[in-house]
Design a protein around this motif. Structure first.
Motif, PDB file in Angstrom:
ATOM      1  N   LEU A 156       0.563  -3.838  -5.387  1.00  0.00           N
ATOM      2  CA  LEU A 156       1.157  -4.304  -4.135  1.00  0.00           C
ATOM      3  C   LEU A 156       2.433  -3.557  -3.792  1.00  0.00           C
ATOM      4  O   LEU A 156       2.868  -3.535  -2.649  1.00  0.00           O
ATOM      5  CB  LEU A 156       1.491  -5.801  -4.231  1.00  0.00           C
ATOM      6  CG  LEU A 156       0.333  -6.751  -4.445  1.00  0.00           C
ATOM      7  CD1 LEU A 156       0.836  -8.171  -4.573  1.00  0.00           C
ATOM      8  CD2 LEU A 156      -0.651  -6.639  -3.290  1.00  0.00           C
ATOM      9  N   ARG A 157       3.052  -2.989  -4.801  1.00  0.00           N
ATOM     10  CA  ARG A 157       4.349  -2.355  -4.596  1.00  0.00           C
ATOM     11  C   ARG A 157       4.282  -1.290  -3.508  1.00  0.00           C
ATOM     12  O   ARG A 157       3.329  -0.505  -3.478  1.00  0.00           O
ATOM     13  CB  ARG A 157       4.806  -1.740  -5.921  1.00  0.00           C
ATOM     14  CG  ARG A 157       6.136  -1.047  -5.860  1.00  0.00           C
ATOM     15  CD  ARG A 157       6.886  -1.229  -7.152  1.00  0.00           C
ATOM     16  NE  ARG A 157       7.334  -2.613  -7.325  1.00  0.00           N
ATOM     17  CZ  ARG A 157       8.427  -3.089  -6.746  1.00  0.00           C
ATOM     18  NH1 ARG A 157       9.176  -2.338  -5.990  1.00  0.00           N
ATOM     19  NH2 ARG A 157       8.778  -4.342  -6.938  1.00  0.00           N
ATOM     20  N   GLY A 158       5.234  -1.318  -2.588  1.00  0.00           N
ATOM     21  CA  GLY A 158       5.276  -0.322  -1.524  1.00  0.00           C
ATOM     22  C   GLY A 158       4.455  -0.702  -0.293  1.00  0.00           C
ATOM     23  O   GLY A 158       4.582  -0.061   0.736  1.00  0.00           O
ATOM     24  N   LEU A 159       3.621  -1.735  -0.417  1.00  0.00           N
ATOM     25  CA  LEU A 159       2.843  -2.137   0.758  1.00  0.00           C
ATOM     26  C   LEU A 159       3.683  -3.051   1.641  1.00  0.00           C
ATOM     27  O   LEU A 159       4.343  -3.958   1.140  1.00  0.00           O
ATOM     28  CB  LEU A 159       1.578  -2.894   0.333  1.00  0.00           C
ATOM     29  CG  LEU A 159       0.509  -2.107  -0.425  1.00  0.00           C
ATOM     30  CD1 LEU A 159      -0.694  -3.001  -0.680  1.00  0.00           C
ATOM     31  CD2 LEU A 159       0.099  -0.883   0.362  1.00  0.00           C
ATOM     32  N   PRO A 160       3.660  -2.844   2.969  1.00  0.00           N
ATOM     33  CA  PRO A 160       4.364  -3.768   3.859  1.00  0.00           C
ATOM     34  C   PRO A 160       3.646  -5.117   3.911  1.00  0.00           C
ATOM     35  O   PRO A 160       2.485  -5.228   3.503  1.00  0.00           O
ATOM     36  CB  PRO A 160       4.318  -3.068   5.212  1.00  0.00           C
ATOM     37  CG  PRO A 160       3.160  -2.142   5.131  1.00  0.00           C
ATOM     38  CD  PRO A 160       3.034  -1.741   3.704  1.00  0.00           C
ATOM     39  N   ALA A 161       4.351  -6.125   4.416  1.00  0.00           N
ATOM     40  CA  ALA A 161       3.824  -7.493   4.406  1.00  0.00           C
ATOM     41  C   ALA A 161       2.448  -7.573   5.057  1.00  0.00           C
ATOM     42  O   ALA A 161       1.560  -8.267   4.558  1.00  0.00           O
ATOM     43  CB  ALA A 161       4.804  -8.427   5.106  1.00  0.00           C
ATOM     44  N   TYR A 162       2.256  -6.849   6.196  1.00  0.00           N
ATOM     45  CA  TYR A 162       0.977  -7.026   6.891  1.00  0.00           C
ATOM     46  C   TYR A 162      -0.195  -6.506   6.078  1.00  0.00           C
ATOM     47  O   TYR A 162      -1.307  -7.029   6.150  1.00  0.00           O
ATOM     48  CB  TYR A 162       1.031  -6.389   8.289  1.00  0.00           C
ATOM     49  CG  TYR A 162       0.939  -4.895   8.351  1.00  0.00           C
ATOM     50  CD1 TYR A 162      -0.298  -4.275   8.475  1.00  0.00           C
ATOM     51  CD2 TYR A 162       2.074  -4.099   8.299  1.00  0.00           C
ATOM     52  CE1 TYR A 162      -0.396  -2.899   8.544  1.00  0.00           C
ATOM     53  CE2 TYR A 162       1.988  -2.735   8.367  1.00  0.00           C
ATOM     54  CZ  TYR A 162       0.753  -2.126   8.480  1.00  0.00           C
ATOM     55  OH  TYR A 162       0.667  -0.769   8.545  1.00  0.00           O
TER      56      TYR A 162
END
Lengths: 644, 290
Positions: A449-455
């Motif tokens: 998940l790291r680096g992924l934006p909330a959407y």
């Protein structure tokens, strides 16, 4: 739970089938009447025909602006400038290319739409009214260019006799028809046919678009960009799309304007036009379907009707022949008055009154399937596990989260407890993507998940609720839950415009999901009410229902029981257990130890940004460290650590 | 070209002063008055009215005009803008109200004063000042000196005095500031009064050069706003620099590519700054806690 009346009578079934057609039929009839009236060719009707043409041209632009101002909460002064760009583009295609009418119309939409993308890219990254400010400059600058640039004939207008041999464009032809402007008595004003048809279609288009997932996502953005992102919406792109879409409509409005007058004068496109268009939307009722129609008609009437001149004369007689307001000043004054006295506008205020007299019925068929929890989690990827390892978060020098690790096994409930300020909500915010955080790793079912934006995380299947519920107060419970469906995030602007049968079927499916979710949380009875009519506890349940409609594989709840009474907490416990039993992984932050003890398979206690203890509920809740963090050292000493 | 740069810098000082007014009110109240240009026009017309009062020296006339306009500015904030000051970043009603106000003011000025240009009648320096390497009309030199002095004074007031600290406290958190006895409304009115007075002085001196007419508003609004955005919207020093930069760019582009280009470059500059450095050239990025 839901006790709904038995099978409806056939008469009302027919009525229900016809209801969706009522609005289009009325619009078509009005448009037809306008066409019959204006194309009659008699000289007496010329000025009225021009008024109708002007109203229709501006209406196309104000409907687009309504998407921005009313739906998305973005105020743009540049709609007049985009209209001007569209109008000049259209006339340019006619003068220099003699281009076919439809091609001119297409370019008149595309050029402003592209300009809209530029403006949006520049402004939408920032919060606040930056768009309004920058569009204000755009309006001033575009006017300056039109008025001063030689190719556009400066104040001679476009086209003008000096450069083009005539001050009017040649009537374009459509399917062999000459489109004559309403300027000469005796000639039927055929140009008004496409103008009126386009205005009617635009109105129907608006009504359809705002009901789709794409349209609902705009309301969510207006309410909270944070929520929109957590529903999987790429807020940045969506704002660019809506600004561009609105600009394109303004451009088409501009082409219509050029059809009506066959000549463009730069003064018509000064900043005042942009202001007038906003006044039209707000006066009529921002966010309502009919608002722009009413507002546009009223303002065009004020600008052109002889009664305004009479009012100005009255001002001169009674107040002063120097200190008075003429039409433009009166419209601006009207804007101030409306903002203070009638913020919902004419249609908005009327609608409010109607709603009070005749409350809306539930707009959804009740759930009749089996176990709603099983329905909502059917087909969801079983075995999604969240693993958080050694994540940190610092606000300046304060380490809110310091090397926290935890795991939520699939189909289990994990509770994070801890005193206020321990960093519980920060951990949740790190997981859902509000904060980027520093160091460590997070995996959902093996996906980093790291680096992924909330959407993007929302699209992977993380759904969450917030400490303070974020709902759109003016939308119904059904719509507030429906925005959780993946259509909100995945539907494109084009998809909203040309809604396909597949999209309609998907919508039916989502509505049945909504019914199931409302049945599960026990709000089926409240489906038709607006969110602001609900109690605080009910609002929290709406948030949970919204999260479930996205068919998540991980549900993150931030203090779901805060503000709930004991009965409601017991009901909440049952809901969460049912969801877990269907295989949903749940992570919750909670202060109610009874709830935690009852449902949590695993409890993590955080103190000062670190994990203090992690074990099953009984072990954690009797840990002296935990007891002293909550109740103080003295309590441990007094009871010898025997905390119930 | 040096002449153009010098003239641009001089007019830029006027833009800078108005931009500072924007920055001042924006940092204190998160609003700004888009009728600022019309506030300047009102100041100029008040000055024209005072021109006939022979016994009053020119600086005193400017000062009287500034005080009157300062009062107008404070009242505009208290009556029209303050009701719309909310925590909601999307709420742009204050902006709509001030834009509407500017149109009402222009309409009133046009109807009552006529649209023709008229001379200011005082505070007018004729001739050209030669600096050796470049020349500049004396009136513009006066404008530059006065605007720069006022601008520096305002910047010092905001950054170095207790009053400035109180304004900043209101900007950070009006509620908390209220708890320690700072009246947010009064601070807002004060910032609007200061901003309006500065605009009045600057605009009046400028109309000494171009003449007094009702439509000077848009001519001042766009460059000043652009200057404020370039400077970062909340930085009073940044606004000063942004305004001067804008003035020079406008003159140079008009000189190279024609008057239209001079106007367009402002929009391009603002868009460019917002895309590349949204916090402005001279302001620090503010961390927002959700």
């Amino acid at each position: 739970m839901a006790t709904v009346s038995a099978a409806p009578s056939t008469a009302s079934a027919v009525l229900d089938r016809l209801r969706p057609w009522a609005f289009p039929v009325v619009v078509a009839l009005v448009a037809l009447a306008a066409i019959v009236y204006t194309t009659d060719g008699s000289g007496i009707r010329l000025s009225n025909s021009q008024q109708i043409g002007q109203i229709c041209a501006f209406l196309v632009a104000t409907v687009g602006l309504n998407l921005l101002v009313g739906r998305t909460g973005m105020h743009s002064f540049a709609q007049g400038a985009f209209l001007a760009i569209g109008a000049y583009t259209f006339v340019w295609t006619q003068l220099t290319w003699d281009a076919p009418f439809l091609l001119g119309l297409l370019l008149a939409a595309l050029v402003p739409a592209l300009a809209g993308v530029l403006i949006a890219v520049a402004t939408t990254r920032m919060r606040g009214p930056q768009l309004a400010m920058v569009t204000l400059i755009t309006a001033v600058v575009v006017y300056k260019v039109l008025a001063e640039w030689k190719p556009f004939g400066q104040f001679g207008g476009y086209p003008n006799t000096a450069a083009h041999g005539s001050s009017l464009i040649e009537p374009p032809s459509l399917f062999g028809w000459e489109l004559q402007p309403p300027l000469f008595g005796g000639t039927p004003a055929t140009a008004l046919v496409p103008v009126i048809v386009i205005a009617a279609l635009t109105l129907l288009l608006y009504r359809r678009v705002v009901g789709t997932g794409w349209g609902l996502s705009l309301s969510v953005i207006k309410q909270s960009e944070l929520l929109a992102a957590h529903l999987g919406v790429n807020v940045y792109l969506r704002k660019i799309a809506v600004v561009s879409f609105a600009a394109g409509l303004a451009g088409i409005g501009g082409a219509c304007y050029a059809l009506v007058f066959a000549h463009l004068q730069p003064e018509s496109f000064a900043l005042m036009l942009g202001v007038n268009l906003i006044v039209m939307v707000i006066l009529g009722g921002a966010g309502t379907v009919l608002g722009p129609v009413v507002g546009t008609a009223v303002i065009v009437y004020l600008q052109t009707a002889p009664s305004v001149a009479a009012f100005v004369r009255w001002e001169n007689d009674t107040i002063s022949d120097r200190w008075y307001l003429s039409a433009q000043g009166l419209i601006a004054f009207l804007m101030i008055a409306v903002l203070f006295a009638m913020p919902a506008g004419i249609v908005g205020s009327a609608r409010r009154l109607v709603r009070r007299l005749w409350p809306r019925r539930a707009a959804i068929a009740p759930w009749r399937g089996g176990d709603p929890a099983a329905h909502l989690l059917a087909g969801s990827a079983g075995g999604t596990e969240l693993v958080v390892a050694d994540v940190g978060l610092a606000f300046g020098g304060v380490r809110a989260v310091d090397g926290v690790s935890l795991a939520v096994a699939s189909g289990s409930i994990v509770a994070i407890i801890g005193p206020n300020g321990a960093g519980k909500s920060s951990v949740v915010n790190l997981i859902s993507g509000v904060y980027a955080g520093q160091g460590g790793s997070m995996h959902l079912g093996g996906t980093p998940l790291r680096g992924l934006p909330a959407y993007r995380r929302a699209r992977l299947g993380i759904a969450r609720t917030f400490q303070t519920p974020i709902l759109s107060p003016e939308l119904t419970v059904v719509d507030n839950v429906l925005v959780g469906s993946d259509q909100t995030a995945s539907m494109s602007c084009a998809g909203a415009v040309g809604a396909t049968r597949a999209a309609r079927r998907a919508r039916e499916r989502h509505l049945s999901d909504v019914a199931a979710a409302l049945e599960l949380v026990g709000l089926a009875e409240e489906a038709g009410r607006t969110a602001d009519e609900l109690s605080y506890g009910q609002q929290r349940l709406v948030e949970i229902a919204r999260a479930l409609v996205s068919r998540p594989c991980l549900l993150v709840l931030d203090e779901p029981a805060a503000g709930l009474n004991p009965t409601e907490i017991a009901a909440l416990a049952v809901i969460l257990e049912r969801l877990r039993d269907q295989g949903l992984s749940i992570l919750l932050v909670e202060h109610h130890m009874d709830l935690v003890r009852r449902i949590a398979d695993h409890v993590v206690c955080m103190i000062d940004g670190r994990v203090a203890t992690a074990a099953d509920a009984d072990a954690v809740l009797s840990d002296p460290l935990v007891v002293s963090a909550y109740l103080g050292q003295g309590h441990v000493a007094a009871t010898g650590g025997r905390h119930a | 070209m040096l002449d153009q740069i010098l003239v641009g810098a001089a007019i830029g000082c006027l833009y800078a002063l108005i931009a500072q007014g924007f920055a001042l009110t924006f940092r204190t109240t998160h609003t700004m008055n888009f009728a600022t240009g019309e506030i300047g026009a009102i100041g100029a017309f008040v000055a024209v009215g005072l021109a006939g009062v022979g016994w009053l020296p020119a600086p005193a006339k400017l000062a009287v005009g500034a005080v009157i306009v300062a009062l107008i500015g404070a009242v505009v904030f208290a009556v029209l803008i303050r009701p719309f000051v909310t925590n909601d970043g999307h709420d742009a009603r204050w902006l709509l109200v001030t834009v509407a106000l500017s149109l009402v003011a222009v309409d009133l000025l046009r109807n009552s004063q006529g649209t023709q240009h008229r001379p200011l009648g005082f505070a007018r320096l004729d001739g050209v000042l030669s600096l050796g390497f470049a020349r500049i009309p004396r009136q513009l030199a006066l404008l530059a000196v006065v605007c720069l002095a006022l601008g520096i004074a305002i910047a010092l007031l905001v950054t170095r005095t207790g009053l400035g600290v109180r304004m900043r406290a209101v900007a950070e958190d009006a509620e908390t500031a209220g708890l320690v006895g700072i009246d947010a409304r009064r601070m807002g009115m004060l910032s609007y009064a200061i901003g309006s007075a500065a605009v009045a002085v600057g605009a009046t001196l400028w109309t000494g050069y171009v003449g007094v007419f009702p439509d000077i508003g848009p001519l001042l609004l766009v460059p000043a706003f652009a200057g404020a955005v370039i400077g970062g919207l909340i930085s009073v020093w940044g606004a000063l620099a942004g305004g001067v930069l804008y003035g020079v760019a406008e003159q140079l582009f008009a000189h190279w590519f024609g008057a239209t280009a001079g106007g367009v470059i402002g929009l391009v500059a603002v868009v460019g700054v917002l895309v590349l450095r949204p916090e402005g050239l001279f302001a620090r990025r503010v961390e927002v806690k959700v």
